[in-house]
Write an enzyme that holds these catalytic residues in place. Structure first.
Site, PDB file in Angstrom:
ATOM      1  CB  ILE A  12      -4.252  49.191  19.673  1.00 16.22           C
ATOM      2  CG1 ILE A  12      -4.511  49.347  21.168  1.00 16.22           C
ATOM      3  CG2 ILE A  12      -2.744  49.209  19.401  1.00 16.22           C
ATOM      4  CD1 ILE A  12      -3.983  48.196  22.015  1.00 16.22           C
ATOM      5  CB  THR A 133      -2.549  41.710  26.600  1.00 15.04           C
ATOM      6  OG1 THR A 133      -2.761  42.321  27.873  1.00 15.04           O
ATOM      7  CG2 THR A 133      -3.021  40.267  26.693  1.00 15.04           C
ATOM      8  CG  ASP A 134       0.143  43.918  30.797  1.00 17.27           C
ATOM      9  OD1 ASP A 134      -1.042  43.697  30.461  1.00 17.27           O
ATOM     10  OD2 ASP A 134       0.476  44.919  31.462  1.00 17.27           O
ATOM     11  CD  GLU A 135      -5.623  42.227  30.964  1.00 16.40           C
ATOM     12  OE1 GLU A 135      -6.439  41.409  31.431  1.00 16.40           O
ATOM     13  OE2 GLU A 135      -5.959  43.293  30.430  1.00 16.40           O
ATOM     14  CE1 TYR A 159      -7.798  40.258  25.513  1.00 11.67           C
ATOM     15  CE2 TYR A 159      -7.063  41.059  27.653  1.00 11.67           C
ATOM     16  CZ  TYR A 159      -6.955  41.048  26.281  1.00 11.67           C
ATOM     17  OH  TYR A 159      -6.008  41.813  25.657  1.00 11.67           O
ATOM     18  CE  LYS A 163      -4.157  39.084  22.519  1.00  8.83           C
ATOM     19  NZ  LYS A 163      -4.168  39.363  21.046  1.00  8.83           N
ATOM     20  CG  ASN A 189      -2.127  50.319  24.293  1.00  8.09           C
ATOM     21  OD1 ASN A 189      -1.831  50.620  23.138  1.00  8.09           O
ATOM     22  ND2 ASN A 189      -1.388  49.481  25.005  1.00  8.09           N
ATOM     23  CG  ASN A 258      -7.747  50.623  38.205  1.00  2.00           C
ATOM     24  OD1 ASN A 258      -6.871  50.746  37.343  1.00  2.00           O
ATOM     25  ND2 ASN A 258      -8.430  49.503  38.360  1.00  2.00           N
ATOM     26  N   GLY A 293     -12.070  37.506  39.964  1.00  2.00           N
ATOM     27  CA  GLY A 293     -10.703  37.205  39.552  1.00  2.00           C
ATOM     28  C   GLY A 293      -9.892  38.410  39.134  1.00  2.00           C
TER      29      GLY A 293
END
Length: 352
Positions: A12, A133-135, A159, A163, A189, A258, A293
């Site tokens: 990005i 991130t949206d995570e 991760y 964040k 992205n 996915n 998870g």
């Protein structure tokens, strides 16, 4: 005028650097540690650009950060640098703690010291833009409303937890010290220069190589897909007009499973680069054990960004994924150089 970008040799960040230099005369100082996902070949076209100053260094190095800020006097810091792959965070979380939490802390502290030394007008104009991130919001059920900026943060992986921690630090440095910050939380992205451990480039390159196309679990995990140039335009818009202290969600308005994504890639490749035997790339799909998870669904409500700043994505998923595939077909040399021994070792470890 100058801006400082961290992580500008990554996916990005690299796209942002290329877009910025194509649109602005303003100098861009690009700080990147060149870890496995940092690639100077992404920046090859701007290697001699007079407005691009590349610095090989780490955001954990506070002395270097102080030096760069003092020397270049940027009006803004745009913070892309991060460890970003959930699978890698499961196997080795320490790097994520170091870069995403401690690194962000070091960058905030250097930016605070620099900002406090500016004269009043430049203090008012300065911005620290943190790309997240949206995570951090966790997982949604099928009928849940998309994530808004007010959704509680409920990270489920090392991760996303790292964040979320960095998001909280950025917020705290604004409310405690007054540092004029902006935060963006983006959806998944995709696009040119994407390191081929993530789903879309992995599937494109594995398909062309005649290798299996691995899909976790049942493949019905849902993500909102955002073309990387749209993300770059959103970051530019938030930097230009966002309100200090605010968070803006950035989404592509493209929820796909996915499995849908992989089948779309196979169908497009069937037309753009048919297999020698005339059969579909979809025959290479293989379902593998789900990762621990694994969040079921992400979806972004980007309404605040549209209402306040007038931003909407320019690409649909259909247009963006076609552009992405065409880029990889036209840039085989770039992909060959990133798919070296270290990358193959990782894919073998992860997917067997």
């Amino acid at each position: 005028m100058t801006i400082l970008v961290t992580g500008g040799a990554g996916f990005i960040g690299g796209n942002f650097v290329l877009d910025w230099l194509a649109r602005h005369d303003e100098t861009l100082v690009n700080l990147d540690a060149l870890t496995y996902a940092g690639n100077l070949e992404t920046l090859k076209s701007v290697q001699a650009h007079p407005g691009h100053v590349f610095v090989h260094g780490d955001i954990l190095d506070s002395a270097l950060l102080d030096q760069l800020l003092a020397r270049h006097q940027p009006r803004a810091v745009i913070h892309f640098a991060a460890e970003s792959h959930v699978d890698r965070s499961i196997h080795g979380p320490m790097a994520f703690i170091q870069t995403n939490i401690i690194g962000t802390f070091q960058l905030l502290e250097s930016a605070r010291r620099y900002w406090q030394g500016l004269e009043a007008r430049r203090q008012q104009d300065f911005r620290f833009l943190h790309v997240s991130t949206d995570e951090v919001y966790g997982s949604l059920a099928a009928d849940d409303a998309p994530f808004s900026e007010r959704h509680p943060q409920q990270p489920n992986s090392p991760y996303s937890a790292s964040k979320a921690s960095s998001d909280h630090l950025v917020r705290a440095w604004h409310h405690t010290y007054g540092l004029p910050v902006l935060t963006t939380n983006c959806s998944n992205n995709y696009g040119p220069y994407h390191f081929p451990e993530k789903l879309i480039p992995l599937v494109i390159l594995n398909a062309l190589a005649g290798e299996p196309l691995p899909i976790y679990g049942d493949g019905l995990q849902v993500r909102d897909w955002l073309f990387v140039s749209d993300h770059c335009s959103a970051v530019r818009r938030v930097l230009e007009a966002g309100r200090a202290g605010e968070t803006y969600n950035v989404g592509g308005c493209n929820e796909k499973t996915n499995l849908e994504v992989v089948r779309t890639i196979c169908s497009l490749l069937d037309g753009l680069r048919p297999r020698a035997d005339g059969r579909s790339y979809a025959e290479q799909i293989r379902f593998v054990s789900d990762r621990p998870g694994h969040d079921r669904r992400y979806a972004i409500d980007a309404g605040k960004l549209e209402r306040e700043l007038g931003w909407r994505p320019a690409e649909t998923f259909d247009s963006g994924i076609r552009k992405t595939i065409e880029w990889y077909l036209a840039n085989a040399e770039w992909t060959a150089h990133v798919r070296d021994g270290s990358y193959r070792d990782w894919v073998s470890k992860q997917y067997g």
